[in-house]
Design a protein around this motif. Sequence first.
Motif, PDB file in Angstrom:
ATOM      1  N   ARG A 158       0.832  -1.206   0.000  1.00  0.00           N
ATOM      2  CA  ARG A 158       0.000   0.000   0.000  1.00  0.00           C
ATOM      3  C   ARG A 158       0.865   1.254   0.000  1.00  0.00           C
ATOM      4  NH1 ARG A 158      -4.738  -1.693   4.364  1.00  0.00           N
ATOM      5  NH2 ARG A 158      -6.024  -2.887   2.910  1.00  0.00           N
ATOM      6  N   ALA A 159       1.966   1.216   0.744  1.00  0.00           N
ATOM      7  CA  ALA A 159       2.867   2.368   0.766  1.00  0.00           C
ATOM      8  C   ALA A 159       3.470   2.606  -0.619  1.00  0.00           C
ATOM      9  CB  ALA A 159       3.968   2.151   1.803  1.00  0.00           C
ATOM     10  N   ARG A 160       3.878   1.537  -1.289  1.00  0.00           N
ATOM     11  CA  ARG A 160       4.434   1.688  -2.642  1.00  0.00           C
ATOM     12  C   ARG A 160       3.388   2.240  -3.601  1.00  0.00           C
ATOM     13  NH1 ARG A 160       6.050  -3.711  -1.534  1.00  0.00           N
ATOM     14  NH2 ARG A 160       8.181  -3.817  -0.709  1.00  0.00           N
ATOM     15  N   ASP A 161       2.157   1.733  -3.495  1.00  0.00           N
ATOM     16  CA  ASP A 161       1.094   2.203  -4.374  1.00  0.00           C
ATOM     17  C   ASP A 161       0.828   3.692  -4.151  1.00  0.00           C
ATOM     18  OD1 ASP A 161      -1.224   1.700  -6.236  1.00  0.00           O
ATOM     19  OD2 ASP A 161      -2.325   2.389  -4.465  1.00  0.00           O
ATOM     20  N   PHE A 162       0.781   4.108  -2.890  1.00  0.00           N
ATOM     21  CA  PHE A 162       0.592   5.525  -2.586  1.00  0.00           C
ATOM     22  C   PHE A 162       1.710   6.353  -3.204  1.00  0.00           C
ATOM     23  CE2 PHE A 162       1.640   9.232  -0.074  1.00  0.00           C
ATOM     24  CZ  PHE A 162       0.415   9.870   0.082  1.00  0.00           C
ATOM     25  N   ALA A 163       2.944   5.896  -3.056  1.00  0.00           N
ATOM     26  CA  ALA A 163       4.084   6.647  -3.585  1.00  0.00           C
ATOM     27  C   ALA A 163       4.016   6.753  -5.105  1.00  0.00           C
ATOM     28  CB  ALA A 163       5.390   5.988  -3.154  1.00  0.00           C
ATOM     29  N   HIS A 164       3.645   5.665  -5.786  1.00  0.00           N
ATOM     30  CA  HIS A 164       3.539   5.711  -7.242  1.00  0.00           C
ATOM     31  C   HIS A 164       2.470   6.721  -7.682  1.00  0.00           C
ATOM     32  CE1 HIS A 164       6.254   2.753  -8.938  1.00  0.00           C
ATOM     33  NE2 HIS A 164       5.937   1.882  -8.000  1.00  0.00           N
ATOM     34  N   ARG A 165       1.378   6.786  -6.920  1.00  0.00           N
ATOM     35  CA  ARG A 165       0.271   7.646  -7.329  1.00  0.00           C
ATOM     36  C   ARG A 165       0.491   9.110  -6.990  1.00  0.00           C
ATOM     37  NH1 ARG A 165      -4.960   5.235  -4.743  1.00  0.00           N
ATOM     38  NH2 ARG A 165      -5.906   6.937  -5.931  1.00  0.00           N
ATOM     39  N   PHE A 166       1.165   9.387  -5.843  1.00  0.00           N
ATOM     40  CA  PHE A 166       1.194  10.769  -5.360  1.00  0.00           C
ATOM     41  C   PHE A 166       2.591  11.374  -5.221  1.00  0.00           C
ATOM     42  CE2 PHE A 166      -2.743   8.861  -3.695  1.00  0.00           C
ATOM     43  CZ  PHE A 166      -3.665   9.708  -4.292  1.00  0.00           C
ATOM     44  N   LEU A 167       3.615  10.558  -5.075  1.00  0.00           N
ATOM     45  CA  LEU A 167       4.961  11.100  -4.939  1.00  0.00           C
ATOM     46  C   LEU A 167       5.730  11.072  -6.267  1.00  0.00           C
ATOM     47  CD1 LEU A 167       6.109   9.674  -1.471  1.00  0.00           C
ATOM     48  CD2 LEU A 167       4.945  11.817  -1.987  1.00  0.00           C
ATOM     49  N   VAL A 168       5.610   9.989  -6.998  1.00  0.00           N
ATOM     50  CA  VAL A 168       6.301   9.900  -8.284  1.00  0.00           C
ATOM     51  C   VAL A 168       5.938  11.052  -9.216  1.00  0.00           C
ATOM     52  CG1 VAL A 168       6.489   8.528 -10.404  1.00  0.00           C
ATOM     53  CG2 VAL A 168       6.786   7.422  -8.167  1.00  0.00           C
ATOM     54  N   PRO A 169       4.663  11.496  -9.279  1.00  0.00           N
ATOM     55  CA  PRO A 169       4.343  12.622 -10.167  1.00  0.00           C
ATOM     56  C   PRO A 169       5.106  13.906  -9.833  1.00  0.00           C
ATOM     57  CG  PRO A 169       2.334  11.455  -9.611  1.00  0.00           C
ATOM     58  CD  PRO A 169       3.421  10.870  -8.745  1.00  0.00           C
ATOM     59  N   LEU A 170       5.613  14.027  -8.602  1.00  0.00           N
ATOM     60  CA  LEU A 170       6.402  15.213  -8.258  1.00  0.00           C
ATOM     61  C   LEU A 170       7.697  15.287  -9.061  1.00  0.00           C
ATOM     62  CD1 LEU A 170       6.076  15.141  -4.353  1.00  0.00           C
ATOM     63  CD2 LEU A 170       4.916  16.705  -5.913  1.00  0.00           C
TER      64      LEU A 170
END
Length: 209
Positions: free
Chosen positions: A193-205
């Motif tokens: 879940r943490a990886r999924d969150f990061a892909h969705r909301f942190l990677v776009p940064l």
Amino acid sequence: MQVERMDIERLDVERLDPVAGRILDAALQQFTRCGLRRSTVDDVARRAKVSRVTVYRRFGSKESLVASCLLRESRRFLAVLDAAVAELPSIEERVAEGFAVTLRHIRSHPLMGGLLRLEPDVVLPFLTVDGGPVLVAVRDHVAERLRREGVGGAGNGGPGGAEAATVAELMVRVVVSFLLTPASCIELDDADRARDFAHRFLVPLLGHH
């Protein structure tokens, strides 16, 4: 605990002074077992088998001693983080895995995780940019890794030059927020879940790079 703005290099006394290293070892044991509020410089001095004057000569104050101890643990963590993401093939995967590893490592760390659970108001000043050496050190480390990946480079379509530091700070602040207030509608209790969150909301940064 009032924390003044601290110079990270001034806090990094262990490299040149083995006695300071012994004091920091003792501080880690003391703060882990008793917390920050209940611990005194005298307690640390007794564990390190030095005088309280020796502690003050090296660190100047209890606040600087705490900051130095947290900074050393943060640098140890950054080495773990680098190793955890080193073999991943893309920056997107490294960001996602780094986010998951950070949450897991800090929450389980005997000192940092314990302080965040039991004394969040005491440890918070050490985790803010205004004088917080821990957040500054981690932000700068992440920013440097992003620059190596080309994030913030001219002409790559991503954040312009100096903005790698801004992206890094946003990422670190998100992590700190979840660590300080784990109760949330966002489920990050497991690594997937943490990886999924990061892909969705942190990677776009990162922008397009």
